[in-house]
Design an enzyme around this catalytic site. Structure first.
Site, short mmCIF file in Angstrom:
data_model
loop_
_atom_site.label_atom_id
_atom_site.label_comp_id
_atom_site.label_asym_id
_atom_site.label_seq_id
_atom_site.Cartn_x
_atom_site.Cartn_y
_atom_site.Cartn_z
N ARG A 36 57.54 -18.58 -102.40
CA ARG A 36 57.14 -19.95 -102.69
C ARG A 36 56.24 -20.50 -101.58
O ARG A 36 55.49 -21.45 -101.78
CB ARG A 36 58.37 -20.85 -102.81
CG ARG A 36 59.36 -20.36 -103.86
CD ARG A 36 60.72 -20.97 -103.66
NE ARG A 36 61.13 -20.91 -102.26
CZ ARG A 36 62.11 -21.62 -101.74
NH1 ARG A 36 62.79 -22.46 -102.49
NH2 ARG A 36 62.43 -21.49 -100.47
N LYS A 89 72.74 -8.66 -98.76
CA LYS A 89 74.12 -9.10 -98.75
C LYS A 89 74.17 -10.62 -98.57
O LYS A 89 73.24 -11.16 -97.96
CB LYS A 89 74.92 -8.38 -97.66
CG LYS A 89 74.32 -8.53 -96.28
CD LYS A 89 74.76 -9.48 -95.27
CE LYS A 89 75.31 -10.78 -95.35
NZ LYS A 89 75.08 -11.59 -94.10
N ASP A 167 78.92 -15.87 -93.76
CA ASP A 167 77.65 -15.13 -93.89
C ASP A 167 77.62 -13.97 -92.88
O ASP A 167 77.44 -12.81 -93.28
CB ASP A 167 76.44 -16.06 -93.73
CG ASP A 167 75.14 -15.28 -93.79
OD1 ASP A 167 74.62 -15.06 -94.88
OD2 ASP A 167 74.66 -14.85 -92.71
P1 NAP Z 1 65.85 -17.39 -94.80
O1 NAP Z 1 65.13 -17.10 -93.54
O2 NAP Z 1 66.24 -18.80 -95.11
O3 NAP Z 1 64.96 -16.78 -95.97
C1 NAP Z 1 65.34 -16.83 -97.30
C2 NAP Z 1 64.08 -16.90 -98.15
O4 NAP Z 1 64.46 -16.94 -99.53
C3 NAP Z 1 63.26 -18.17 -97.93
O5 NAP Z 1 62.36 -18.02 -96.86
C4 NAP Z 1 62.56 -18.33 -99.25
O6 NAP Z 1 61.46 -17.49 -99.24
C5 NAP Z 1 63.50 -17.70 -100.27
N1 NAP Z 1 64.21 -18.67 -101.12
C6 NAP Z 1 64.25 -18.67 -102.48
N2 NAP Z 1 64.99 -19.64 -102.96
C7 NAP Z 1 65.43 -20.32 -101.91
C8 NAP Z 1 66.26 -21.46 -101.78
N3 NAP Z 1 66.77 -22.08 -102.86
N4 NAP Z 1 66.53 -21.90 -100.54
C9 NAP Z 1 66.01 -21.29 -99.45
N5 NAP Z 1 65.24 -20.17 -99.53
C10 NAP Z 1 64.94 -19.71 -100.75
O7 NAP Z 1 67.20 -16.53 -94.89
P2 NAP Z 1 67.46 -15.07 -94.32
O8 NAP Z 1 68.08 -15.15 -92.98
O9 NAP Z 1 66.28 -14.22 -94.51
O10 NAP Z 1 68.64 -14.63 -95.28
C11 NAP Z 1 68.42 -14.27 -96.63
C12 NAP Z 1 69.55 -13.38 -97.09
O11 NAP Z 1 69.59 -12.25 -96.23
C13 NAP Z 1 70.93 -14.04 -96.99
O12 NAP Z 1 71.73 -13.67 -98.06
C14 NAP Z 1 71.50 -13.50 -95.69
O13 NAP Z 1 72.92 -13.40 -95.72
C15 NAP Z 1 70.89 -12.10 -95.68
N6 NAP Z 1 70.79 -11.53 -94.33
C16 NAP Z 1 70.26 -12.24 -93.30
C17 NAP Z 1 70.27 -11.70 -92.02
C18 NAP Z 1 69.69 -12.42 -90.82
O14 NAP Z 1 69.88 -11.95 -89.69
N7 NAP Z 1 68.96 -13.51 -90.99
C19 NAP Z 1 70.79 -10.43 -91.81
C20 NAP Z 1 71.26 -9.71 -92.89
C21 NAP Z 1 71.26 -10.28 -94.14
P3 NAP Z 1 60.04 -17.91 -99.83
O15 NAP Z 1 59.62 -19.12 -99.05
O16 NAP Z 1 59.23 -16.70 -99.56
O17 NAP Z 1 60.23 -18.21 -101.29
#
Ligand code: NAP
Length: 307
Positions: A36, A89, A167
């Site tokens: 997005r 996850k 998480d």
């Molecule tokens: P993040 O930085 O917030 O990124 C999530 C992305 O998902 C956003 O940048 C957005 O991307 C998209 N998105 C689509 N619908 C959304 C909504 N309703 N609200 C917010 N974002 C939305 O999160 P993240 O840390 O990458 O985590 C994402 C997943 O990976 C989670 O399930 C988390 O448990 C898992 N994870 C994270 C980590 C870590 O260290 N951060 C490690 C392992 C697993 P666009 O702007 O491109 O649409």
């Protein structure tokens, strides 16, 4: 055949781990991104998954890296389009969603992979093999980290379905359910929920193995200074400590292994193999423990938390 993959949700984990891991894995190429707000380099870009699937993107597989609250709808959409699906996850916001996805993937004859990255931490397989030769007497888990450092600007994580401290905590539960060779049940839990949030900042969970060994887990997001991701296992023949999220192993206090994190490349090798067989690999055990802690836990209001 090389899998042509499209990734959805170009956030922290996609950039930190998925893009570099795909780049170094044989058998899979990233050809498209749906975001997005951002654009992937050197790939076709789409505003959302629907556009990626409707367009002539040519993707065979979809990698879902969004927050858990939106994962089910996206996974359903991709499976219905006949795509293989890689789930970050946790694999969903609820257990029933994930069960529905497994059934749909079976009907469609495509791969569904619930990735539990911590299970691929360097020392987990060795820990599992060591425990398999012994009787577990007690397990103690400490997963304490600074939410301001690891999850800045992630409002979804504090909302219902965002899991809060579970998480990271579910990573510990994914290791626990991998290394303990019998079912684990939740006995009770205390969930500390800031009065201005929907999801817990701290949790103390009492569990047990089927044969009665106690397991206590402490998850806390208010830890500053050194961070703690430890699982200590006492057995009838020695003790084991997995630390650094499963990347360091000590047996009876002696360090056996300390290896760098190679979790995501290992997961992508697994995904390539699964797609080759059109196989499903979805273990819901860690998610069910979280659900049970929410079901039987006492929800205790605590001080408001500002990010
Ligand atoms: P993040 O930085 O917030 O990124 C999530 C992305 O998902 C956003 O940048 C957005 O991307 C998209 N998105 C689509 N619908 C959304 C909504 N309703 N609200 C917010 N974002 C939305 O999160 P993240 O840390 O990458 O985590 C994402 C997943 O990976 C989670 O399930 C988390 O448990 C898992 N994870 C994270 C980590 C870590 O260290 N951060 C490690 C392992 C697993 P666009 O702007 O491109 O649409």
């Amino acid at each position: 055949m090389t899998i042509r993959a499209g990734l959805v949700g170009l956030g922290k984990i996609a950039r930190d781990q998925h893009l570099p891991a795909i780049a170094k894995t044989d058998g899979i190429d990233l050809i498209a991104v749906a975001s997005r707000n951002a654009r992937g380099d050197g790939v076709d870009n789409y505003p959302d998954l629907g556009a990626m699937l409707a367009g002539d993107s040519g993707v065979d597989a979809v990698i879902l890296c969004q927050p858990p609250q939106v994962r089910y709808a996206a996974a359903r959409q991709a499976l219905l389009a006949g795509k293989h699906v890689f789930l970050e996850k946790p694999p969903g916001a609820t257990v029933s969603e994930v069960d529905a996805l497994i059934a749909l993937a079976r009907r469609q004859g495509v791969t569904l992979y619930a990735s539990w990255h911590s299970r691929y931490a360097a020392a987990v397989a060795q820990a599992k093999a060591w425990i398999a030769q012994r009787k577990v007497e007690r397990i103690s888990i400490q997963w304490r980290e600074d939410v301001r450092h690891w999850h800045p600007g992630q409002p979804w994580i504090w909302e219902a379905g965002g899991f809060g401290v579970f998480d990271p905590g579910i990573n510990a539960l994914s290791i626990l359910t991998e290394i303990v060779p019998e079912p684990v049940t939740v006995l009770s839990a205390n969930l500390e929920v800031p009065v201005n949030k929907d999801a817990p900042i701290g949790a103390a969970i009492a569990m047990a193995t089927a044969s009665g060994a106690p397991i206590d887990a402490l998850f806390d997001w208010r830890q500053t200074g050194p961070q703690t991701w430890d699982i200590a296992v006492e057995t009838d023949n020695g003790s084991l400590l997995l630390s650094e999220g499963g990347n360091t192993l000590r047996l009876d206090g002696e360090i056996q292994m300390k290896a760098p994190d190679e979790e995501y490349p290992a997961m992508y090798r697994r995904f390539v193999d699964l797609v080759g067989d059109r196989a499903i690999d979805v273990d819901t055990a860690p998610l069910r423990l979280v659900a049970d802690a929410f079901l039987c836990g006492r929800h205790c209001p605590t001080t408001a938390f500002e990010d």
